[in-house]
Design a protein around this motif. Structure first.
Motif, PDB file in Angstrom:
ATOM      1  N   GLY A  92      72.107  30.702  44.604  1.00 50.44           N
ATOM      2  CA  GLY A  92      72.680  30.292  43.324  1.00 50.44           C
ATOM      3  C   GLY A  92      72.133  31.141  42.183  1.00 50.44           C
ATOM      4  N   MET A  93      70.813  31.340  42.185  1.00 50.29           N
ATOM      5  CA  MET A  93      70.185  32.158  41.138  1.00 50.29           C
ATOM      6  C   MET A  93      70.706  33.587  41.195  1.00 50.29           C
ATOM      7  N   GLU A  94      70.819  34.076  42.413  1.00 51.26           N
ATOM      8  CA  GLU A  94      71.318  35.440  42.577  1.00 51.26           C
ATOM      9  C   GLU A  94      72.745  35.531  42.057  1.00 51.26           C
ATOM     10  N   PHE A 109      64.486  40.542  49.057  1.00 50.12           N
ATOM     11  CA  PHE A 109      65.763  41.262  48.978  1.00 50.12           C
ATOM     12  C   PHE A 109      66.352  41.127  47.575  1.00 50.12           C
ATOM     13  N   ILE A 110      66.245  39.905  47.014  1.00 55.16           N
ATOM     14  CA  ILE A 110      66.821  39.669  45.691  1.00 55.16           C
ATOM     15  C   ILE A 110      66.026  40.405  44.612  1.00 55.16           C
ATOM     16  N   TYR A 111      64.702  40.427  44.754  1.00 54.04           N
ATOM     17  CA  TYR A 111      63.890  41.194  43.798  1.00 54.04           C
ATOM     18  C   TYR A 111      64.309  42.679  43.792  1.00 54.04           C
ATOM     19  N   GLY A 112      64.520  43.209  44.966  1.00 57.66           N
ATOM     20  CA  GLY A 112      64.954  44.610  45.052  1.00 57.66           C
ATOM     21  C   GLY A 112      66.306  44.801  44.388  1.00 57.66           C
ATOM     22  N   ASN A 154      62.608  32.398  37.614  1.00 53.42           N
ATOM     23  CA  ASN A 154      62.731  31.183  38.436  1.00 53.42           C
ATOM     24  C   ASN A 154      62.841  31.461  39.930  1.00 53.42           C
ATOM     25  N   ILE A 155      63.082  32.723  40.280  1.00 53.33           N
ATOM     26  CA  ILE A 155      63.287  33.054  41.691  1.00 53.33           C
ATOM     27  C   ILE A 155      62.097  32.603  42.536  1.00 53.33           C
TER      28      ILE A 155
END
Lengths: 328, 170
Positions: free
Chosen positions: A151-153, A107-110, A139-140
């Motif tokens: 946190g990364m997001e 989801f975050i990659y998208g 780093n994801i």
């Protein structure tokens, strides 16, 4: 199929097998229900159960918003799409931490793909944002837990929002940082409003599939909200909402007189502003692109449903889930 | 070893088994998309509008099979004869279920749009065919994952088309 937005106060009534809106002055307007997918109520509206039963019969979802235009809740027809099998599979991908983080990561990659796409459209001086986001993105893959991933997001989103002032030509709309509760400036007001509408659209599409909208991967499956809708909205907010905001401002459609301030603290879109935004939003959702694997014209709205399908295919062990990454 | 006498299937499963194993697997795992399909609606309307003079329409037997027309013969109404093989098997299966209940009937496939009627008889050979299909259905249902994608000429008309063929290109 379309969404209907009602800003006036009045009454919604069932007449035989269609619906009628009667405004405060007694003016009647008939709405052909077969063409309606969602009804959004921003005004104060009276209705009765016979009206609600008609919505259920027709599979129309009703969303309500409070005086400030914040989403407050939905009346959703009894789900016709249930599958105990899917529920069990979905749960198994949440209970297993490895499986859960895999989906959350996608989801975050998208989402990040669409954020970068937005930044790239505004060439001058955007490299610094792109480089910083890309340095976090690598780093994801190493995130071990959901909070770490979140946190990364969060970091990426912060950088992304910093780039907004670059994309936006009108200084009136420049902002310091993202503030949700409450939004204090026009750009935050637009983002908040857009995101809550996006959430309702995703929810309506989710409901047409067998997925359980309360079982989410990235957000904690909570009891209070359809958190899978929040998960999927991550992909579509930058793709649909943010681009809309920037173009409405840069094309001078959205202006300073479309906002109001409450106690000079809270900034909100006024009715005129909401109407402008929603009209553009509806147009965007019905815009089509040619889908690469389906070889068919596909609307932005249907892309959301396709995301649900891909998720189903993943959890039943058919094909591995890959998020939508707009290629056009 | 599967015992054929204990196998139950719906008429739809028999259809799907001949049309597409993947569709059969998905529908029996409650993954269904048929209700938004215009073609399904067309079939429903056709059923409502044809053979209104006929005695019994839509008879449900054993909570399992729904027979379109039930009188001197067993009739099944279809909107086109493109899938005649699976239509025939579905009807043979109905005749088979009835025969087990001690009722021997002849079947007829009706294609009202083409003004065409086909007779179907449950011969000994046909009984064997039906039993083979019933075992086949059970084998597909018992798979832990859906059967792989196979491109068929009628994919684009199927309610599952978007579901099956959606994907991302790297």
């Amino acid at each position: 199929m379309k969404d209907i937005f009602i800003f006036n106060n009045g009454r919604l009534k069932r007449t035989d097998s269609t619906i009628q809106f009667i405004d405060a002055d007694g003016k009647k307007k008939t709405i052909p229900i077969v063409q309606v997918e969602n009804i959004h109520l921003f005004g104060e509206i009276d209705m009765n159960t016979s009206f609600l039963n008609l919505l259920t019969q027709q599979g129309v979802v009703l969303h309500t918003y409070n005086y400030y235009g914040y989403y407050s809740g939905s009346f959703i027809p009894r789900s016709k799409q249930v599958s105990g099998y899917i529920d069990v599979r979905q749960a198994s991908h949440i209970l297993d931490p490895q499986k859960r983080i895999f989906i959350a990561r996608q989801f975050i990659y998208g989402a990040v793909h669409h954020m970068l796409k937005n930044i790239r459209q505004h060439k001058d001086g955007s490299e610094v944002y792109i480089n910083t986001i890309e340095s976090v993105r690598v780093n994801i893959e190493n995130a071990k837990t959901i909070p770490e991933l979140m946190g990364m997001e969060g970091n990426i989103r912060k950088i992304y929002f910093q780039s907004f002032n670059h994309m936006i030509k009108n200084e009136f709309f420049h902002f310091v940082k993202r503030e949700k509760r409450p939004p204090k400036d026009p750009i935050n007001a637009l983002i908040s409003f857009g995101n809550s509408i996006m959430y309702t659209t995703v929810l309506s599409e989710l409901y047409k599939t067998q997925l359980n909208p309360t079982m989410s991967f990235l957000h904690e499956p909570s009891v209070k909200r359809y958190s899978l809708s929040l998960d999927l909205a991550e992909i579509f907010k930058p793709l649909i909402i943010d681009g809309l905001i920037v173009s409405l401002i840069n094309n001078r459609v959205m202006k300073s007189n479309h906002f109001e301030y409450i106690e000079s603290e809270i900034c909100l879109l006024n009715d005129e502003g909401r109407k402008i935004f929603l009209k553009a939003y509806e147009e965007k959702l019905s815009k089509t692109i040619k889908h690469r694997t389906l070889k068919r014209q596909t609307s932005y709205r249907f892309l959301i449903r396709l995301e649900c399908y891909k998720l189903i295919k993943h959890i039943i062990g058919d094909t591995t889930y890959k998020p939508l990454k707009a290629w056009w | 070893m599967l015992n054929v006498d204990e196998l139950k299937a719906t008429g739809l499963s028999v259809q799907y088994y001949l049309v597409c194993h993947r569709k059969l697997w998905l529908s029996t795992h409650q993954i269904q998309f048929e209700q938004d399909s215009d073609r399904v609606l067309e079939g429903k309307v056709l059923h409502e509008q044809t053979y209104n003079k006929h005695g019994n329409k839509e008879v449900l037997i054993d909570n399992l099979i729904k027979i379109d027309l039930f009188g001197d013969y067993v009739g099944e109404v279809k909107s086109s004869s493109r899938m005649q093989q699976s239509d025939r098997m579905q009807l043979l299966y109905y005749l088979y279920v009835l025969k087990q209940a001690g009722i021997n009937k002849v079947g007829k496939l009706h294609y009202p749009k083409e003004k065409k009627v086909e007779e179907v008889h449950l011969t000994d050979a046909a009984v064997k065919e039906v039993e083979k299909v019933l075992i086949g259905i059970q084998v597909v249902k018992d798979k832990s994952t859906p059967p792989p994608l196979i491109k068929l000429p009628y994919c684009s008309k199927c309610a599952y088309y978007s579901f099956c063929w959606v994907g991302e290109v790297d």
